[in-house]
Design an enzyme around this catalytic site. Structure first.
Site, PDB file in Angstrom:
ATOM      1  CD  GLU A  57       0.667   7.143   6.753  1.00  0.00           C
ATOM      2  OE1 GLU A  57      -0.317   6.681   7.179  1.00  0.00           O
ATOM      3  OE2 GLU A  57       1.822   6.469   6.626  1.00  0.00           O
ATOM      4  CE  LYS A  84       9.316  -5.205   1.951  1.00  0.00           C
ATOM      5  NZ  LYS A  84       8.111  -5.840   2.371  1.00  0.00           N
ATOM      6  CG  HIS A  88      10.289   5.220   0.479  1.00  0.00           C
ATOM      7  ND1 HIS A  88      10.528   5.991   1.490  1.00  0.00           N
ATOM      8  CD2 HIS A  88      10.310   6.310  -0.498  1.00  0.00           C
ATOM      9  CE1 HIS A  88      10.666   6.930   1.489  1.00  0.00           C
ATOM     10  NE2 HIS A  88      10.523   7.486   0.426  1.00  0.00           N
ATOM     11  CE  LYS A 126       0.700   0.608   1.232  1.00  0.00           C
ATOM     12  NZ  LYS A 126       0.399  -0.309   0.184  1.00  0.00           N
TER      13      LYS A 126
END
Length: 292
Positions: free
Chosen positions: A206, A243, A241, A122
């Site tokens: 982030e 789905k 987190h 990532k």
């Protein structure tokens, strides 16, 4: 896969429902399937659905058994396996595993190790996105070597922030940090979970976007440079987190946003000449801005 040969034997380096789905596909294609299983899985259903099944990871934990790259490769070579399908999770996004398959002359069913190194990680994938002009969430574009670096970024960026595993996905190795006091413990927790899930403990940080829409674009690339998208799906309904429900089309975005997001997905895939099936994930904030 660069040639048109048909596989004779495919090993599935996974377990459970995903393994069963691959075994079924192999049967329909006339390909012999090979299962691996841990000691704890010796009585589970999935191993009985393959043509052959072999135990791996003796003496290892249930998760570590499915992360034993050297043992899995040696087993594949001993059983005359043509290709390995990683399923999802475990070694599916592990560049060392893809590289080991290639070195052993075994086809890794998925992108090659160079593509995976650029997009499966990532941190590196954010660099690729930035190079082709696709917006990314503000964050550090390298793995975090220490808590101090994470604290420094959070102080400058402002809380909340998100810690993420650089390898893998599925919500593993992700932590939301809302204040300075939480960060050291969450940092170690994220690293520990990433190591257990993906055999790599690299994480990055982030800015955390509150209540975004999670929009994914499915892409397909062949060995001749052709890359297409199959439009988007909304994956915003999640638990921890991960789905829970996916649906398409995404009703939360406009047609213009849809075209822009799908176009950006293709840009990223073309930047590395992506091959195989893949998913490019985006977050859309309350102002309609999307981020890779």
């Amino acid at each position: 896969m660069e040639d048109n040969r048909k596989f004779k034997r495919v090993l599935v380096a996974n377990r459970g429902e995903i393994a069963i789905r691959i075994f079924r596909a192999c049967k329909e294609l006339g390909i012999r399937s090979v299962a691996i299983y841990s000691e704890e899985d010796k009585n589970t259903l999935f191993r009985t659905k393959a043509d052959e099944a072999y135990q791996v990871g003796r003496g290892k934990s249930p998760v570590d058994a499915y992360l034993a790259i050297d043992e899995i490769i040696e087993l594949a070579k001993a059983k005359g396996v043509d290709a390995i399908h990683p399923g999802y999770g475990f070694l599916a996004e592990n560049v060392d595993f893809a590289r080991a398959c290639e070195a052993a002359g075994i086809v890794f069913i998925g992108p090659d190790h160079v593509m995976m190194d650029n997009l499966g990680d990532k941190v590196k994938s954010k660099i690729v996105a930035n190079e082709v002009g696709v917006p990314t969430i503000p964050g550090i574009t390298e793995t975090i070597p220490s808590v101090d670096v994470a604290l420094d970024f959070a102080d400058k960026c402002g809380y909340p922030v998100m810690l993420k595993a650089a390898a893998g996905g599925g919500g593993r190795g992700m932590r939301i940090v809302r204040n300075k006091e939480e960060l050291p413990d969450q940092f170690e927790s994220a690293r520990s979970e990433a190591k257990k899930a993906f055999a790599i403990d690299d994480i990055f940080i982030e800015k955390y976007i509150e209540r975004p829409k999670h929009i994914e674009v499915q892409i397909l690339g062949d060995s001749y440079g052709n890359i297409v998208h199959l439009y988007e799906r909304d994956c915003s309904i999640q638990r921890r987190h991960q789905k829970v429900v996916e649906f398409t089309p995404a009703l939360s975005i406009t047609e213009e946003q849809r075209q822009n997001i799908c176009s950006d997905a293709i840009k990223i895939a073309k930047a590395v000449n992506y091959r195989s099936a893949g998913t490019v994930e985006f977050l859309v904030d309350h102002d309609g801005n999307h981020y890779f």
